[in-house]
Design a protein around this motif. Structure first.
Motif, short mmCIF file in Angstrom:
data_model
loop_
_atom_site.label_atom_id
_atom_site.label_comp_id
_atom_site.label_asym_id
_atom_site.label_seq_id
_atom_site.Cartn_x
_atom_site.Cartn_y
_atom_site.Cartn_z
N UNK A 1 45.81 41.99 40.00
CA UNK A 1 47.04 41.43 40.56
C UNK A 1 47.59 40.43 39.57
N UNK B 1 40.88 46.31 40.73
CA UNK B 1 42.10 45.89 41.38
C UNK B 1 42.62 44.72 40.57
N UNK C 1 40.01 35.64 35.53
CA UNK C 1 41.19 34.91 36.00
C UNK C 1 41.56 33.77 35.05
N UNK D 1 34.50 37.85 37.39
CA UNK D 1 35.82 37.88 38.01
C UNK D 1 36.54 36.56 37.83
N UNK E 1 45.80 37.10 34.69
CA UNK E 1 45.86 37.78 35.98
C UNK E 1 45.55 36.83 37.13
N UNK E 2 46.18 37.08 38.28
CA UNK E 2 45.91 36.23 39.45
C UNK E 2 44.57 36.60 40.06
N UNK E 3 44.26 37.86 40.05
CA UNK E 3 42.99 38.30 40.65
C UNK E 3 42.57 39.58 39.97
N UNK F 1 39.51 42.30 40.60
CA UNK F 1 38.35 42.68 41.41
C UNK F 1 37.71 43.90 40.78
#
Lengths: 149, 146, 406
Positions: free
Chosen positions: C322, C320, C58, C54, C329-331, C333
């Motif tokens: 974001x 997920x 990022x 993850x 991507x910021x996040x 999941x």
């Protein structure tokens, strides 16, 4: 729109704020009331009526908050709804729902290890779980935005 | 990583029936299922006398798959120490060779050669079963000449 | 459970299973505490496979992330890539052509077939039925060949891209695929019959590892595990992503709730997948380009968030994503089905014998690489109430040679 959730909105436990693509309804709640909400869900939907899909923790650095999204899948139509709450970034604490919903074990431990959120009442929380020990010794939470890893 | 002198003639002993031990140090399973495919009837590595060993104490060749994570790295070292000599390590897949896409992650040491001496690298993501068999056969040939 | 019996047995045996494991090929450490032959407690120790994906996602761009997420799990790489790609497509607001959607379904169903065949083969090996293991693995190669024809590689193919797929399918390949699938279907039917009738298999699997329907939802169990307990969940049927809304198929549900039912659900699903594949091959739409022009794909990603679900071979897979308008991507999941199916199930081993332990573990279809990209857990919660005296008895933990593995 699910009727039981609608009732919770009317009672003021949840607040409707929009949707996440594609069509997942988004509700906000204050983090002190988490146990109340999940107790109500268990009561109204029943043990077989829903399951907790996951909890997503996101570090919102500019607001100094950590955002927690509880994704709940309501059966039998499998409608996914999102229950969103914010905790303080410097003192991230929220009540655990492990004793109500055992499925919370994995996501709660994961978020504790990666973002440092303390789930009060969860006895399984422990570091290091899987983050390498050298990071744990330095007190680094790898998924926080200011972590240099 | 330095390796103790292995060309002392002992290596020849295992060249007819080397026993494989397979250890996943953090692979995505892609290499693992290809190793499994190499062992099963369609590709059948057993025709070279190669067999999967039940325990590391019986093993001659250690197949390492996957980028070596920090936690599995300690295990890998321990497993390597427990192997009886002469012993050989084959790194299967790009991740085990160099770390692959995970090389920059905070919980990965990158390639298997950071932890144990590696005798043979089989690149590919994942390598085909033919490539794995070819790698093992080449190692056996190398033993014959040693 | 009689308490005095526990006092007679002074200690519990600690049996480490793994992480170097001859049968499972995956690093997991199950610490089982046994009282005589009976398992009283299981701790799942993992973390041997944590790769920090993850965080990596990022730190890399959206385009690179397709290749990183498809290496979360090699067996279900297409599903992972599909889930991520669809999440980003939601953010971008683009949609692939109908032909691309059908091709995605084709690749994912082939994956489901070979995954289900693999785990059934492993189950046969675990219960000591080696010839069956070898036979299933041999027939699985037809599926691997089909997958190679469709996607270009046997395992990791990186088939998905924003707005479509990366390879089209020509008509002579379709004929080849038809032939291969037709060869596999009677074999799967035969294996299914074998699992229904063979006495050794029945003796080992029936009534082992029972999960009640209410427990399945409460513990968040997913995929074939939940469906074998009578919980009808299938993201394909409910979310209707890609072309699943247009393809007719059944959701397999059984009510036996045990390890046998889980394996049977997998055989039935493999047959169902074969049906879907044949439907896709017959009805592949001709309109629209399946392969997008990669030079014209968007380079700017608007801010937004998306949450997508996919029915992976092991259950519901969640991404997920974001975006905050940057190229990265910021996040991201990732929640894989194995997280729930393995970590939340320590309770269900209790009361069965040591020999049942690998059977139950295999019946979850453990995919450690899926699970461990982010998680490791100690499963000590909740179990204490169930077996208090035996816990006490296990307090003195006699050390057994750790090299002894199941």
């Amino acid at each position: 729109m699910i009727e039981e959730i609608n009732e919770l909105v009317k009672e003021g436990l949840l607040k409707e704020v929009g949707t996440i693509k594609p069509n997942r309804e988004l509700y906000e709640f204050s983090h002190e009331r988490i146990r109340e909400i999940f107790k109500q869900l268990l009561e109204r939907l029943g043990e077989k009526g829903f399951y907790l899909a996951t909890i997503v923790g996101t570090d919102i650095l500019k607001d100094k908050k950590i955002r927690l999204d509880y994704y709940v899948v309501v059966l039998p139509e499998e409608t996914t709804i999102v229950l969103r709450t914010y905790v303080d970034r410097d003192n991230p604490e929220i009540n655990s729902i492990l004793d109500l919903i055992p499925a919370a074990l994995a996501p709660e431990c994961e978020i504790h290890d990666l973002l440092g959120v303390v789930f009060k009442g969860n006895p399984a929380l422990r570091r290091p779980f899987f983050v390498p020990e050298e990071l744990v010794e330095k007190g680094i939470y790898p998924l926080r935005k200011d972590a240099r890893v | 990583m330095e390796k103790e002198n292995k060309s002392d003639g002992k290596a020849k002993i295992i060249r007819y029936t080397p026993w494989l031990v397979h250890f996943n140090t953090g692979a995505c399973n892609g290499c693992d299922i290809e190793v499994l495919a190499a062992l099963t009837p369609f590709y059948d590595v057993e025709r070279f006398g190669i067999k999967l060993a039940p325990s590391i104490r019986h093993g001659d060749i250690l197949l390492v798959t996957g980028a070596v994570t920090k936690k599995a790295g300690e295990r890998l070292k321990r497993l390597y120490e427990q192997m009886p000599g002469p012993k050989f390590v084959i790194a299967v897949g790009t991740c085990a060779c160099t770390g692959g896409v995970f090389a920059k992650s905070y919980s990965v040491y990158a390639g298997a050669d950071k932890v144990v001496p590696v005798d043979m690298y089989i690149p590919g993501c994942p390598p085909r079963p033919e490539a794995i068999i070819d790698g093992i056969a080449k190692l056996l040939k190398k033993l014959e000449q040693s | 459970m009689a308490i005095d019996k526990v006092i007679e047995v002074p200690y519990a045996l600690e049996i480490p299973v793994g992480p170097q494991h001859p049968a499972l090929h995956e690093p997991i450490l199950l610490k089982a505490y046994a009282d005589g032959e009976e398992v009283v407690k299981v701790e799942v120790h993992t973390g041997y496979n944590h790769r920090g994906i993850e965080k990596l996602a990022e730190k890399n761009s959206f385009y690179r992330d397709i290749f990183i997420v498809s290496r979360v799990c090699g067996i279900c790489n297409g599903v992972h890539a599909n889930c991520f790609v669809r999440a980003v497509e939601q953010i971008l607001g683009i949609e692939p052509s109908p032909r691309a959607k059908y091709l995605r379904v084709l690749a994912m169903e082939l994956e489901r077939m070979h995954s289900h065949m693999l785990i059934n083969a492993v189950m046969a090996e675990i219960i000591g039925f080696d010839s069956l293991f070898m036979n299933i693995m041999r027939d699985r190669e037809y599926i691997m060949k089909s997958k190679e024809i469709v996607t270009g590689n046997r395992v990791s193919a990186d088939y998905m891209i924003f707005g479509g797929v990366r390879r089209d399918l020509s008509s002579d390949k379709i004929d080849k695929l038809r032939k291969l699938i037709d060869r596999v279907i009677p074999r799967i039917k035969y294996y299914k019959k074998l699992f229904m009738e063979d006495e050794t298999i029945l003796k080992r699997l029936v009534d082992v590892g029972v999960v009640k329907p209410s427990e399945a939802t409460l513990y968040g169990l997913l995929g074939p595990v939940a469906r074998a307990s009578g919980v009808k969940i299938d993201a394909r049927a409910s979310d209707k992503y890609d072309a699943y809304g247009e393809i007719p198929f059944n959701v397999i549900v059984r009510n036996e709730c045990d390890a046998w039912a889980r394996m049977m659900v997998r055989w039935d699903e493999a047959l169902e997948s074969a049906k879907i594949i044949k439907y896709v091959l017959d009805h592949l739409p001709q309109d629209g380009k399946a392969v997008p022009d990669e030079r014209r794909l968007p380079r700017r990603f608007p801010p937004g968030e998306a949450y997508t679900r996919v029915e992976a071979p092991r259950g519901e897979l969640i991404y997920y994503v974001m975006s905050d308008g940057k190229p990265m991507p910021y996040r991201v999941k990732i929640r894989t089905p194995s997280v729930h199916n393995i970590l939340n199930t320590a309770k269900f081993y209790i009361g069965y014998s040591i020999a049942d332990l690998p059977v139950i573990l295999t019946s979850w279809d453990p995919c450690i690489s899926c699970m461990e990209r982010l998680t490791i857990i100690d499963l000590r919660t909740g179990e204490r109430r169930k077996v208090p005296m035996k816990e006490l008895a296990g307090g003195g933990k006699k050390w057994v040679n750790p090299r002894y593995s199941l």
